[in-house]
Design an enzyme around this catalytic site. Structure first.
Site, PDB file in Angstrom:
ATOM      1  N   HIS A  84      -9.471  -5.579  11.030  1.00  0.00           N
ATOM      2  CA  HIS A  84     -10.118  -5.376   9.743  1.00  0.00           C
ATOM      3  C   HIS A  84     -11.508  -4.765   9.888  1.00  0.00           C
ATOM      4  CE1 HIS A  84      -7.052  -8.414   8.953  1.00  0.00           C
ATOM      5  NE2 HIS A  84      -7.095  -8.072   7.678  1.00  0.00           N
ATOM      6  N   GLU A  99       0.815  -1.222   0.000  1.00  0.00           N
ATOM      7  CA  GLU A  99       0.000   0.000   0.000  1.00  0.00           C
ATOM      8  C   GLU A  99       0.843   1.265   0.000  1.00  0.00           C
ATOM      9  OE1 GLU A  99      -2.691  -3.237   1.071  1.00  0.00           O
ATOM     10  OE2 GLU A  99      -0.699  -2.653   1.807  1.00  0.00           O
TER      11      GLU A  99
END
Length: 369
Positions: free
Chosen positions: A161, A92
């Site tokens: 998450h 990322e």
């Protein structure tokens, strides 16, 4: 992706010169669908903006060959090719930095995070490279980039998450933060985000992707967009204002329906935009209903609801007939066990109870609980 990286000069250095709008058939609205899923809304918005503007391109993990982890980018690789739909490694920080650099050069990247929890790996680029550059360059550098992906709790994916990043990114000057609920929101806000000259954090919800919503014919027009910074009154009412965003809008509407059966008329505001926040719409509603309930999935401390409460205290305190009620996620990391997970996320009954307290009707709720 290694091959794509080796030819990055082509992708980033020559993209503006080599890209051409893809030849696409004119979209026909003669058979207007009565409903559209959020997934379809996002996909159509990306497709149309890529067709209209050759500087728009997509990048992220599995956005191309796999058609997107949630199939939001389905069909776009075949239509626009690998120079405009870029599969990236699991890095990322790397591909977000590439996207910001491309935006510096006048391109319009749409960077997908498989979940916004992974954006923490790239937060330096989002905040220090994207959000601050326009100010630090005295307006000489625009950063027209969109960071999009699922945000907040899904189901059974654990603490790492399940976080809501609305308050995190809304804290940062230079960013715009959007939170669609319906198919109309998703389509119109994503189009507005891609066209915007500033960096936009676009927070979707995984559990809403498959939900269908009624949609009007004008929403399917390629020129349609939803203005950034404007909330929408999803349901009018006169007794209590309920503000919510993303998935919680649906919960607020369910709560309003339950409340109506007990004689309480709730006005539900879909915030749509967290930064900028439509303070005028919120305060106008509170001045009408004289009561406020804020709803969000995120942690309570320093949250979106806290900001809304302060805005009302500053601008409309004298209109309040009851203390403000704030509904938020539990102040703990998200549990993995399903029964505890449900307790950690706001539920419809929580909103109902809060609205009743604001209307001094909580006694009947206690009697039926």
């Amino acid at each position: 992706m290694l091959g794509a990286a080796r030819r990055s000069g082509c992708v980033l250095g020559q993209l503006m010169q080599t890209l051409r709008p893809a030849a696409t058939a004119a979209r026909s609205y003669s058979a207007t669908p009565k409903e559209m899923t959020v997934r379809e809304a996002l996909n159509s918005a990306l497709d149309e903006e890529m067709s209209a503007d050759p500087s728009v391109f997509l990048m992220g993990e599995e956005v191309g060959e796999y058609q997107g982890a949630y199939k939001i980018t389905k069909g776009l690789l075949d239509k626009y090719g690998p120079d405009r739909v870029l599969d990236t490694p699991i890095t990322e920080a790397g591909f977000t930095g590439i996207g910001v650099g491309a935006a510096y050069q006048g391109l319009r990247p749409v960077v997908e995070f498989m979940t916004f929890n992974f954006s923490m790996q790239a937060i330096d680029h989002i905040i220090n490279s994207a959000a601050k550059s326009n100010y630090m360059s005295a307006g000489q550098i625009s950063v027209p980039i969109v960071f999009r992906g699922p945000n907040g709790a899904a189901a059974g994916v654990g603490a790492q998450h399940s976080q809501c990043y609305a308050a995190w990114y809304a804290h940062v000057p230079g960013l715009k933060v959007l939170t669609p609920y319906s198919a109309e929101d998703a389509r119109g806000l994503l189009k507005a985000a891609i066209r915007d000259p500033d960096p936009v954090v676009f927070l979707e919800n995984e559990l809403l992707y498959g939900e269908s919503f009624p949609i009007k014919a004008e929403v399917l027009d390629s020129s349609f967009s939803v203005p950034i910074g404007k909330a929408k009154i999803e349901r009018e009412g006169k007794d209590v204002t309920i503000t919510a965003f993303s998935k919680m809008v649906g919960y607020a509407l369910q709560a309003a329906e339950i409340l109506s059966k007990e004689g309480i008329s709730a006005e539900v505001i879909n915030l749509r935009s967290i930064r900028p926040l439509d303070r005028a719409a919120i305060n106008a509603s509170v001045r009408k209903t004289n009561r406020l309930v804020t709803v969000e999935e995120g942690f309570p401390q320093h949250g979106v609801g806290a900001e809304i409460c302060m805005s009302v205290v500053e601008d409309s305190f004298e209109y309040l007939d009851a203390p403000v009620e704030r509904i938020a996620g539990a102040d703990v990391p998200m549990p993995y066990a399903a029964n505890l997970e449900r307790l950690a996320v706001p539920q419809v009954e929580d909103i109902v109870r809060a609205a009743k307290r604001a209307c001094y009707r909580s006694s009947s709720m206690a009697a039926t609980a």
